[in-house]
Scaffold this active site. Structure first.
Site, PDB file in Angstrom:
ATOM      1  N   ALA A 107      38.949  46.701  30.980  1.00 55.94           N
ATOM      2  CA  ALA A 107      39.916  45.513  30.936  1.00 55.94           C
ATOM      3  C   ALA A 107      40.400  45.175  29.636  1.00 55.94           C
ATOM      4  O   ALA A 107      39.690  45.424  28.514  1.00 55.94           O
ATOM      5  CB  ALA A 107      39.094  44.288  31.707  1.00 55.94           C
ATOM      6  N   GLY A 120      36.685  48.670  33.231  1.00 54.15           N
ATOM      7  CA  GLY A 120      37.555  48.521  34.277  1.00 54.15           C
ATOM      8  C   GLY A 120      38.559  50.099  34.543  1.00 54.15           C
ATOM      9  O   GLY A 120      38.847  50.401  35.487  1.00 54.15           O
ATOM     10  N   GLU A 139      35.889  51.773  36.918  1.00 55.84           N
ATOM     11  CA  GLU A 139      36.104  51.064  38.236  1.00 55.84           C
ATOM     12  C   GLU A 139      37.349  51.376  38.787  1.00 55.84           C
ATOM     13  O   GLU A 139      37.184  51.710  39.997  1.00 55.84           O
ATOM     14  CB  GLU A 139      36.031  49.689  37.969  1.00 55.84           C
ATOM     15  N   GLU A 152      30.285  46.771  29.542  1.00 57.75           N
ATOM     16  CA  GLU A 152      30.468  45.251  29.524  1.00 57.75           C
ATOM     17  C   GLU A 152      29.360  44.626  29.084  1.00 57.75           C
ATOM     18  O   GLU A 152      29.377  43.456  28.509  1.00 57.75           O
ATOM     19  CB  GLU A 152      30.684  44.691  31.046  1.00 57.75           C
TER      20      GLU A 152
HETATM   21  N1  COA Z   1      40.782  45.486  25.415  1.00 51.87           N
HETATM   22  C1  COA Z   1      41.658  45.155  24.384  1.00 51.87           C
HETATM   23  N2  COA Z   1      41.809  45.766  23.296  1.00 51.87           N
HETATM   24  C2  COA Z   1      40.892  46.853  23.146  1.00 51.87           C
HETATM   25  C3  COA Z   1      39.912  47.232  24.111  1.00 51.87           C
HETATM   26  C4  COA Z   1      40.035  46.912  25.156  1.00 51.87           C
HETATM   27  N3  COA Z   1      39.226  47.083  26.168  1.00 51.87           N
HETATM   28  N4  COA Z   1      39.412  48.426  23.537  1.00 51.87           N
HETATM   29  C5  COA Z   1      39.833  48.572  22.300  1.00 51.87           C
HETATM   30  N5  COA Z   1      40.739  47.753  22.012  1.00 51.87           N
HETATM   31  C6  COA Z   1      41.654  47.670  20.712  1.00 51.87           C
HETATM   32  C7  COA Z   1      40.563  47.152  19.651  1.00 51.87           C
HETATM   33  O1  COA Z   1      40.493  45.916  19.646  1.00 51.87           O
HETATM   34  C8  COA Z   1      41.663  47.837  18.438  1.00 51.87           C
HETATM   35  O2  COA Z   1      42.596  47.021  18.122  1.00 51.87           O
HETATM   36  P1  COA Z   1      43.260  47.063  16.672  1.00 51.87           P
HETATM   37  O3  COA Z   1      43.704  48.396  16.210  1.00 51.87           O
HETATM   38  O4  COA Z   1      44.360  45.940  16.855  1.00 51.87           O
HETATM   39  O5  COA Z   1      42.176  46.556  15.893  1.00 51.87           O
HETATM   40  C9  COA Z   1      41.951  49.245  19.216  1.00 51.87           C
HETATM   41  O6  COA Z   1      41.984  48.925  20.575  1.00 51.87           O
HETATM   42  C10 COA Z   1      41.258  50.257  18.838  1.00 51.87           C
HETATM   43  O7  COA Z   1      39.931  50.374  19.022  1.00 51.87           O
HETATM   44  P2  COA Z   1      38.877  50.794  18.247  1.00 51.87           P
HETATM   45  O8  COA Z   1      37.507  50.497  18.749  1.00 51.87           O
HETATM   46  O9  COA Z   1      39.228  50.441  16.666  1.00 51.87           O
HETATM   47  O10 COA Z   1      39.256  52.242  18.192  1.00 51.87           O
HETATM   48  P3  COA Z   1      38.055  53.653  18.481  1.00 51.87           P
HETATM   49  O11 COA Z   1      38.832  54.634  18.555  1.00 51.87           O
HETATM   50  O12 COA Z   1      37.049  53.634  17.207  1.00 51.87           O
HETATM   51  O13 COA Z   1      37.288  53.223  19.772  1.00 51.87           O
HETATM   52  C11 COA Z   1      37.128  52.648  22.092  1.00 51.87           C
HETATM   53  C12 COA Z   1      37.996  53.180  21.103  1.00 51.87           C
HETATM   54  C13 COA Z   1      37.849  52.478  23.514  1.00 51.87           C
HETATM   55  C14 COA Z   1      35.952  53.692  22.476  1.00 51.87           C
HETATM   56  C15 COA Z   1      36.315  51.360  21.534  1.00 51.87           C
HETATM   57  O14 COA Z   1      37.657  50.410  21.292  1.00 51.87           O
HETATM   58  C16 COA Z   1      35.687  50.387  22.684  1.00 51.87           C
HETATM   59  O15 COA Z   1      34.595  50.837  23.147  1.00 51.87           O
HETATM   60  N6  COA Z   1      36.411  49.603  23.512  1.00 51.87           N
HETATM   61  C17 COA Z   1      35.787  48.676  24.388  1.00 51.87           C
HETATM   62  C18 COA Z   1      35.627  49.055  25.635  1.00 51.87           C
HETATM   63  C19 COA Z   1      35.001  48.181  26.560  1.00 51.87           C
HETATM   64  O16 COA Z   1      34.015  47.361  26.270  1.00 51.87           O
HETATM   65  N7  COA Z   1      35.483  48.168  27.555  1.00 51.87           N
HETATM   66  C20 COA Z   1      35.085  47.238  28.873  1.00 51.87           C
HETATM   67  C21 COA Z   1      35.864  46.097  28.755  1.00 51.87           C
HETATM   68  S1  COA Z   1      35.321  44.800  29.742  1.00 51.87           S
END
Ligand code: COA
Length: 600
Positions: free
Chosen positions: A63, A107, A110, A130
């Site tokens: 999400a 999400g 999901e 989460e």
């Molecule tokens: N929602 C909004 N923004 C998100 C996001 C999310 N779920 N996941 C990542 N982003 C954004 C980051 O804030 C970052 O933004 P920026 O470039 O403006 O700073 C960008 O996406 C890239 O993320 P980053 O973490 O720097 O890249 P990465 O390649 O190292 O890792 C992920 C990518 C997806 C593995 C990591 O971002 C992550 O674990 N995200 C969270 C996943 C999560 O918790 N999902 C459940 C949400 S309820």
């Protein structure tokens, strides 16, 4: 349709491409786009099967976390639930294939579970992370996952939040097949293969186990969670929600999940963790050091000093697969440092964190030595000697003589002036601070201290390297104590004042431990080494303002040779395993592996 979602048709297969860079976060707008695509598919009798696929680097990272922040801060008042959309996808009359690359997190997983089949590239990962944001899955993840992967796996994934590699997700039953090559081609071929087959609905599956088996799983998970994630609400809420999946019909289980999700989302814990999530990413953006700044390859390092910090830093590099030379001035000190490293790896193997083979391979990457002869070949040096300006300058002038011209010369100082250290060299542009926190191989924060002349290439390299080392690199300015110790100093000073004013050492530590800190402040001093602060205070004695109260106990302890765990005594006494000598309160022993109440 929306810009974020494209619907195309290839040989009767509807392809829904999700395109919301950088990570296809499931924002309200993206959900609306998917809903519009689903509405078209529902009306199209010619569609034989559907493929959902992510454009760009990933499937869906979850999400949109920004929207959670906007909701709890009152910027938006309502966020539409994904659940009804997922039901519509699951109820489509033709098979839906979810084609996963990159990550299907939160999400994203999901949504994937609402499809009838899931295929993935071997490099993909799935997860319900989460809890790391202080929340739980909110779109039926806690209800579908146990039905797909079993209760034990669902509890592990939702309560711990760790991702699962594609191969493990396949064995867990979350994925149906791993595919190589072009994902789109493989997904269309797979969709054609299953087009005439039934479309199994995850919510109607029952991998839910017997009440007795489940009771044992939940009891064990709650106990582990209370120990390992002390004080956190979300992991226990995740377990409660999965328990609901085993006792209630799907719909009611979803309602229970929603109640728990909302409670977690509006908690202070979640607000803080979401703030930290964005904070950790914000610090990577340095206005005058853009992403395109060239970097220097670091494929070998030299570490000067095999004390607590030097030994820990050598492990950090070895764990990332980067060979490290470890230099000391005498054999006894070198042997002590190596023995600590070996003990540390042995403990990690005992606790199941590393395999013996991994530990042996890492250990081989650390090469002890008593001189600088091989430092001419390394790409970077990290100095981790005592906090004495005179000593550091001497080390840097030697490094200047032996290291190759573009080698990065870093200091692990926790408070000394980087520019003065750099002045001992002929190349201040190559000098930078890399301040690791103790224990260096565990703590994620890495302060990167910019000197007046430090080049942008050197800064960009250290920022990039921090990620490779599994650390969060934070660029800070050059001032006494930088940022970390400016925050930590007053905290530890006040803790000492309490002890000086008559509170028992353990009472001070337990108060902060109960507040939520991983360890009490005085025990932390013992772990890091009380001599570090003692030496710094001596360096800065001339700056002390007359009439301002100074804590004195740690100076007295150091004068007695009680530097903390490394000398067997500090605020507490320790045995040879750095365990406190006598059984005491459980609260304290849990985090510090200490077992005694001895005080000064
Ligand atoms: N929602 C909004 N923004 C998100 C996001 C999310 N779920 N996941 C990542 N982003 C954004 C980051 O804030 C970052 O933004 P920026 O470039 O403006 O700073 C960008 O996406 C890239 O993320 P980053 O973490 O720097 O890249 P990465 O390649 O190292 O890792 C992920 C990518 C997806 C593995 C990591 O971002 C992550 O674990 N995200 C969270 C996943 C999560 O918790 N999902 C459940 C949400 S309820």
């Amino acid at each position: 349709m929306s810009e974020l979602v494209q619907l195309t048709k290839i040989d009767g297969i509807a392809v829904v491409t999700i395109n919301n860079p950088p990570v296809n976060a499931l924002s309200a707008a993206l959900s609306a786009g998917i809903a519009a695509a689903v509405a078209q598919i529902e009306k199209d009798d010619a569609v034989k099967a559907v493929v959902f696929i992510g454009a760009g680097r990933t499937f869906i990272a979850g999400a949109d976390i920004k929207e959670f922040g906007e909701l709890t801060s009152g910027k938006i008042i309502c966020r539409e639930s994904l659940k009804p959309l997922l039901l519509r996808i699951e109820d489509l009359r033709m098979p839906v294939v979810m084609a996963i690359h990159g990550v299907a997190f939160g999400g994203g997983l999901e949504l994937a579970m609402a499809g009838h089949y899931r295929i993935a590239l071997p490099s993909a990962q799935v997860g319900q992370p989460e809890v790391k944001l202080g929340i739980i899955p909110g779109a039926a993840g806690t209800q579908r996952l146990p039905r797909l992967a079993g209760v034990a796996k669902a509890v592990e994934m939702c309560a711990e939040g760790a991702p699962l590699k594609a191969e493990d997700a396949l064995s867990a039953g979350i994925l149906d097949r791993l595919v190589e090559g072009d994902l789109m081609t493989a997904a269309i071929a797979f969709a054609k293969e299953v087009a005439a087959k039934p479309a199994p609905k995850t919510r109607e599956r029952s991998e839910l186990g017997t009440p007795e088996q489940n009771a044992a799983i939940f009891a064990a998970a709650r106990e582990t969670t209370r120990k390992k994630q002390r004080g956190l609400l979300a992991p226990l809420a995740a377990i409660d929600a999965i328990e609901a999946a085993t006792t209630l019909p799907f719909e009611q289980g979803c309602q229970k999940e929603e109640e728990l999700f909302t409670k977690c989302l509006f908690s202070d814990q979640s607000k803080a963790l979401i703030h930290a999530f964005f904070g950790e990413r914000e610090v990577a953006k340095i206005p005058d050091v853009p992403k395109e700044t060239p970097t220097i390859g670091v494929s070998s390092v030299g570490i000067v000093g095999a004390g607590t910090m030097g030994a820990g830093i050598a492990m950090v590099f070895a764990n990332a697969g980067i060979p490290a030379l470890l230099k000391e001035t005498d054999q006894a000190a070198l042997d002590r440092g190596l023995a600590n490293i070996q003990k540390n790896y042995a403990n990690s193997v005992k606790r199941g964190r590393f395999t013996q083979q991994f530990a042996d391979e890492r250990l081989k990457l650390i090469r002890p030595m008593l001189d600088y002869s091989e430092f001419a070949n390394v790409d970077m040096v990290i100095e981790a000697v005592f906090e004495s300006m005179a000593l550091k300058k001497e080390v840097f002038s030697q490094l200047d003589r032996v290291c190759k011209p573009d080698a990065i010369l870093a200091t692990n100082t926790s408070s000394l002036n980087i520019d003065e250290i750099a002045s001992a060299t002929s190349r201040p542009q190559s000098v930078i601070g890399t301040h690791f926190f103790s224990p260096a191989n565990v703590m994620r924060l890495l302060e990167i201290v910019r000197g007046a002349a430090t080049s942008k290439e050197v800064i960009a390299t250290c920022m990039q390297l921090s990620k490779k080392l599994g650390k969060v690199g934070v660029l800070v300015g050059n001032c006494m104590g930088f940022v970390g110790n400016r925050m930590f100093g007053p905290y530890r000073r006040e803790a000492q004042f309490l002890a000086e004013e008559g509170a028992s050492v353990e009472a001070v530590d337990n108060a902060l431990y109960d507040f939520g800190m991983a360890m009490g402040p005085l025990a932390t001093g013992d772990l890091a080494g009380l001599d570090v602060g003692w030496r710094i205070r001596k360096e800065f004695r001339h700056l002390q303002k007359p009439g301002v109260r100074q804590a004195f106990i740690e100076d007295r302890l150091c004068e007695l040779g009680r530097f903390g765990q490394k000398t067997g005594a500090g605020w507490y006494k320790y045995d040879e395993n750095r365990t406190r000598a006598r059984a005491s309160s459980k609260r304290a022993s849990r985090s510090a592996r200490w077992t005694s109440t001895s005080s000064i």
